[in-house]
Enzyme design. Structure first.
Site, PDB file in Angstrom:
ATOM      1  N   ASP A   1      11.542  47.406 -40.771  1.00 44.96           N
ATOM      2  CA  ASP A   1      11.856  48.833 -40.637  1.00 44.96           C
ATOM      3  C   ASP A   1      10.631  49.738 -40.739  1.00 44.96           C
ATOM      4  O   ASP A   1      10.678  50.890 -40.327  1.00 44.96           O
ATOM      5  CB  ASP A   1      12.871  49.265 -41.705  1.00 44.96           C
ATOM      6  CG  ASP A   1      14.159  48.474 -41.636  1.00 44.96           C
ATOM      7  OD1 ASP A   1      14.514  48.032 -40.529  1.00 44.96           O
ATOM      8  OD2 ASP A   1      14.808  48.283 -42.687  1.00 44.96           O
TER       9      ASP A   1
ATOM     10  N   VAL B   1      18.610  40.207 -33.360  1.00 44.38           N
ATOM     11  CA  VAL B   1      17.581  39.614 -32.511  1.00 44.38           C
ATOM     12  C   VAL B   1      16.207  40.207 -32.865  1.00 44.38           C
ATOM     13  O   VAL B   1      15.170  39.568 -32.692  1.00 44.38           O
ATOM     14  CB  VAL B   1      17.912  39.839 -31.018  1.00 44.38           C
ATOM     15  CG1 VAL B   1      17.775  41.307 -30.630  1.00 44.38           C
ATOM     16  CG2 VAL B   1      17.029  38.992 -30.133  1.00 44.38           C
TER      17      VAL B   1
ATOM     18  N   MET C   1     -11.929  34.099 -23.758  1.00 39.59           N
ATOM     19  CA  MET C   1     -12.802  35.104 -23.141  1.00 39.59           C
ATOM     20  C   MET C   1     -13.425  35.977 -24.232  1.00 39.59           C
ATOM     21  O   MET C   1     -13.225  35.734 -25.416  1.00 39.59           O
ATOM     22  CB  MET C   1     -12.003  35.961 -22.155  1.00 39.59           C
ATOM     23  CG  MET C   1     -11.493  35.207 -20.950  1.00 39.59           C
ATOM     24  SD  MET C   1     -10.515  36.243 -19.830  1.00 39.59           S
ATOM     25  CE  MET C   1     -11.791  36.856 -18.753  1.00 39.59           C
TER      26      MET C   1
ATOM     27  N   ARG D   1      -8.838  16.968 -26.468  1.00 43.92           N
ATOM     28  CA  ARG D   1      -8.431  17.581 -25.207  1.00 43.92           C
ATOM     29  C   ARG D   1      -9.081  18.960 -25.140  1.00 43.92           C
ATOM     30  O   ARG D   1      -9.318  19.594 -26.161  1.00 43.92           O
ATOM     31  CB  ARG D   1      -6.903  17.740 -25.123  1.00 43.92           C
ATOM     32  CG  ARG D   1      -6.126  16.437 -25.153  1.00 43.92           C
ATOM     33  CD  ARG D   1      -6.240  15.692 -23.832  1.00 43.92           C
ATOM     34  NE  ARG D   1      -5.380  14.529 -23.797  1.00 43.92           N
ATOM     35  CZ  ARG D   1      -5.694  13.330 -24.282  1.00 43.92           C
ATOM     36  NH1 ARG D   1      -6.874  13.150 -24.876  1.00 43.92           N
ATOM     37  NH2 ARG D   1      -4.862  12.313 -24.183  1.00 43.92           N
TER      38      ARG D   1
ATOM     39  N   HIS E   1      -8.438  33.747 -16.958  1.00 46.19           N
ATOM     40  CA  HIS E   1      -8.002  35.121 -16.703  1.00 46.19           C
ATOM     41  C   HIS E   1      -6.561  35.415 -17.098  1.00 46.19           C
ATOM     42  O   HIS E   1      -6.120  36.561 -16.990  1.00 46.19           O
ATOM     43  CB  HIS E   1      -8.239  35.481 -15.232  1.00 46.19           C
ATOM     44  CG  HIS E   1      -9.674  35.768 -14.940  1.00 46.19           C
ATOM     45  ND1 HIS E   1     -10.618  34.769 -14.796  1.00 46.19           N
ATOM     46  CD2 HIS E   1     -10.345  36.945 -14.818  1.00 46.19           C
ATOM     47  CE1 HIS E   1     -11.802  35.312 -14.567  1.00 46.19           C
ATOM     48  NE2 HIS E   1     -11.670  36.631 -14.583  1.00 46.19           N
ATOM     49  N   MET E   2      -5.827  34.409 -17.537  1.00 44.58           N
ATOM     50  CA  MET E   2      -4.485  34.702 -18.060  1.00 44.58           C
ATOM     51  C   MET E   2      -4.573  35.664 -19.248  1.00 44.58           C
ATOM     52  O   MET E   2      -3.614  36.386 -19.546  1.00 44.58           O
ATOM     53  CB  MET E   2      -3.775  33.408 -18.477  1.00 44.58           C
ATOM     54  CG  MET E   2      -4.389  32.697 -19.670  1.00 44.58           C
ATOM     55  SD  MET E   2      -3.591  31.127 -20.037  1.00 44.58           S
ATOM     56  CE  MET E   2      -2.026  31.683 -20.664  1.00 44.58           C
TER      57      MET E   2
END
Length: 784
Positions: free
Chosen positions: A167, A300, A575, A657, A663-664
């Site tokens: 809240d 939710v 980035m 890995r 660029h996402m």
């Protein structure tokens, strides 16, 4: 930032002490981050740390509800919503008998430090518990429940509160844990509803949570450009029904295919009568005949994964809470660890609670018909910007100022740029200016890609990612003559430049060319907008929060994939150019084992230490690793090199890995923070520009001559305030070769990142986080 009154050896500060942590009241995303930080930093200091399961009920019931925590027991908690240790509303703790049981349970475990994460009710209960502590001890000794020795060892109880509530209704803090995540859930739904509403030309009435506080509703309205918002702090004026319907009609008349109305669950009219979403729907249908639907968001808003902001906030607050507890004395008042701007501060717990209780939900003066905001300057600033943007009628005979202002985007795209442009254009029009949009940055300014833009030209831009105006990295130096000519041709009186380091550098070039080109002697202001967060003069840039959430979400998924395969280490490249902000803060939010950045140089020895650390980690129950690397942290220690090194050194122990996010990080819809921040920055920049063009007008004419240092400024967030700083003053603060500010506030957080990853490092706790007072705190301005 770990801070105390003296220079401590932090690793021995907690020896012989015990800390209990509990979550109480309604759950909020980010609570788990706070619990994790309390446990790990507590263990780091040498203290024992205990979970109290099921909130105060667990404290009263004792037994298995109070269990010692281990380092591994808080692994994989960061990305989980709710609270892993459980929460409950406890009636037993409200009575003295229940508090007696709780005190006995703590004393038997040797716990004299309690960290409570919850809302105002939970923190009030904690303060009552501390105030009664001496009396509770005496009663327990008298009843034979504890010995005199046990009472002597537990002679006082230290309590620190962290405000966990979606809240944002607690006085003294800019943001409570969970608020930002709740806004993420709300905006996801608003964005989804917008598409269906446009398809059918519908009006949607959305009801959001918040109890007696309208913060969620107000920021949602600001972030989505809602037509109207009902909040309890500011009941609508008389005849609001007529005003609302006129407003909706005007919006449709300007070509919009939808209307959005936000209703806070505690909304009321001037007589204190509740205004419900159904009431609003009936009104719209009856008077306008619009196809109107109601969506009540409900619980939710409490669910889902916590945002990056809430994870970092929870972690920082948890660290500060441990230090406050361990530095506590019998004379130290119970405190709340709070956020002011980007600073962690401590406030007296009871002062905060008393202000909330005295003023909740609001205080109204019948004589002046004004509301005295209990939520501080941040709330009032947000509300004023929303009212200016949404509640003023735009009419053709609006008084014209005679000034022409241009807005352009420079550098790489950043989510939230469009929100800043929309706010800039609309506030400019409200101020009576003609607004011009420049496409493709400085290059477009040189080529004459300039057009007047109206109120409807920026409709629906708030939630769109990228740059609708188009943006390029081109600097103006080689186009100065063409730019000067176009400024003259279009009779521009001021430039509002929204962008990253190129915007800063390019604006300096324009300013330095004033001596040669008189047309450049006009006011200009830079609004920082870049995912890299590398613009001097501002702690935050528009777009960085969105990029941070993108990285964090990706890291969550990558870690989840490793949960099944085990013994796997991921090296992820982020980035940011030479700036390590994204790598460091994503490391915080995702629980990384290391984050390599340019600002903190590292050697092959450091890489070897990291490999050995991961080797030891694989022997525990947590058989996975996450390494973040800023793209330009080292010329030679590339992502490929680090991947190969880890692969070779980890043979037979773990697999490696690598993942280059690319660029996402610049894409996606802007987060609520970036929408809100961009909107407020745009509004503030135009109001400054309005004053500056009038100040620089020659002899009352519309001819502008501005050649002073303070006529070319950057608007930035500095600790607790939005401030305008002359560009020339920021030159000395800048590393132009590496496109970095020389001083960056977040570097102080890096030791905490290492401690939370279980590195055995020394920690300077000499900076003081002194206890502030609530009256002083609420006079400041916040960043959101």
């Amino acid at each position: 930032m770990l801070r105390g009154s003296k220079h401590h050896d932090a690793q021995t500060l907690g020896i012989g002490k015990a800390i209990a942590v509990l979550t109480s009241g309604g759950d909020a995303q980010g609570m788990n981050a706070a619990v994790r930080a309390v446990v790990r930093v507590g263990i780091y200091t040498g203290a024992k740390v205990f979970f109290v399961h099921e909130g105060y009920q667990g404290l009263v019931d004792g037994g298995e509800n109070i269990r010692e925590a281990t380092w591994e027991s808080v692994s994989m908690m960061l990305q989980l919503g709710g609270t892993v240790i459980g929460s409950a509303r406890c009636q037993d703790f409200r009575c003295r008998e229940g508090r007696l049981k709780a005190a006995c349970n703590l004393i038997k475990k040797g716990i004299t430090n309690l960290c409570v994460i919850g809302g105002d009710g939970s923190l009030t209960g904690a303060d009552t518990f501390r105030a009664e502590w001496s009396g509770l001890l005496a009663d327990l000794v008298k009843a034979g429940k504890i010995t005199s020795d046990e009472a002597a060892k537990s002679s006082y109880l230290n309590i620190v509160g962290l405000v966990g509530s979606i809240d944002n209704d607690f006085c003294g803090t800019d943001m409570t844990i969970g608020t930002d995540s709740a806004l993420h859930r709300i905006m996801e739904i608003v964005d989804a509803i917008t598409t269906t509403a446009q398809s059918h030309q519908r009006t949607f009435v959305l009801e959001v949570m918040g109890r007696h506080c309208g913060y969620l509703a107000m920021v949602t309205a600001l972030a989505c450009g809602a037509d109207w918002v009902f909040i309890p702090e500011s009941p609508p004026e008389e005849n609001w029904e007529e005003h609302l319907c006129r407003r909706l009609s005007e919006t449709r008349g300007r070509g919009s295919r939808l209307n959005i109305i936000i209703v806070a669950e505690g909304a009321i009219d001037l007589n204190g009568k509740p205004i419900t979403s159904e009431d609003v729907k009936k009104l719209v249908v009856k008077r306008l005949g619009y196809d109107t639907r109601v969506t009540v968001l409900g619980h939710v808003q409490r669910g889902g994964t916590p945002s990056a902001f809430d994870r970092i906030l929870g972690s920082r607050m948890g660290v500060e809470a441990v230090m406050a507890l361990l530095e506590g004395t019998p004379d130290t008042p119970a405190c709340v660890v709070s956020l002011s701007g980007n600073q962690a501060i401590r406030l007296p717990l009871m002062e905060c609670v008393q202000v909330v209780r005295r003023c909740s939900p609001y205080k109204f003066s019948l004589d002046r018909k004004v509301y005295l905001w209990t939520s501080g300057k941040s709330f009032e600033n947000n509300w004023n910007v929303y009212r200016t943007l949404a509640h003023l009628s735009i009419v053709s005979h609006l008084l014209q100022s005679g000034y022409n202002l241009a807005v352009l985007n420079v550098g790489a795209p950043a989510a939230g740029m469009n929100a800043a442009v929309r706010s800039t254009v609309r506030i400019g029009i409200i101020q009576g200016h003609r607004m011009f949009a420049v496409h493709d940055g400085f290059e477009g300014l040189a080529k004459g890609q300039i057009e007047e833009i109206g109120w409807g030209g920026v409709g629906g831009w708030t939630g769109q990612g990228g740059s609708r105006l188009g943006t390029k990295r081109v600097l103006p130096k080689k186009y100065l003559e063409e730019i000067s000519a176009n400024i003259s041709n279009f009779n521009l009186h001021g430039l509002i430049i929204i962008g990253g380091f190129e915007a800063f550098t390019g604006s300096l070039e324009l300013m330095e060319a004033r001596s040669k080109y008189e047309e450049l002697c006009i006011p200009l202001v830079v609004i920082p907008a870049t995912v890299s967060n590398n613009v001097p003069g501002s702690d935050f840039s528009i777009g960085a929060d969105t990029a941070l959430n993108t990285i964090t979400t990706t890291c969550d998924r990558i870690k989840q994939s490793a949960a099944g395969t085990k013994r796997r280490v991921f090296i992820i490249e982020t980035m940011g150019g030479y700036c390590g902000y994204l790598a460091t803060m994503a490391g915080f939010a995702a629980g990384a084992d290391a984050a390599y950045i340019y600002e903190e140089q590292f050697s092959i020895h450091d890489l070897q230490v990291n490999v050995e650390h991961l080797t030891e980690k694989m022997k525990t129950t947590v058989k996975r690793g996450l390494i973040l690397r800023n793209e330009k942290c080292s010329e030679n220690y590339t992502t490929e090199f680090i991947f190969n090194l880890y692969s070779e050194e980890g043979k037979g122990i773990f697999d490696s890995r690598k993942n280059v996010l690319g660029h996402m990080q610049q894409g996606g819809t802007p987060t609520p923070f970036d929408r809100n921040f961009g909107t407020k920055m745009g509004a503030k920049a135009v109001l400054w520009m309005t004053g500056k063009v009038k100040e620089c007008s020659r002899h009352g004419t519309r001819r502008i001559f501005a050649n002073t240092a303070d006529s070319a400024c950057l608007l930035g967030m500095r600790k607790r305030s939005l401030v305008f700083q002359p560009l020339v003053d920021l030159k000395d603060e800048s590393d132009f070769e590496h496109r970095l500010p020389k001083h960056q506030w977040w570097l102080k957080l890096r030791p905490i990142l290492k401690i939370l990853a279980k590195y055995n490092i020394n920690l300077d706790t000499s900076e003081t986080a002194h206890l502030e007072h609530i009256t002083r705190k609420t006079s400041g301005e916040s960043h959101i």
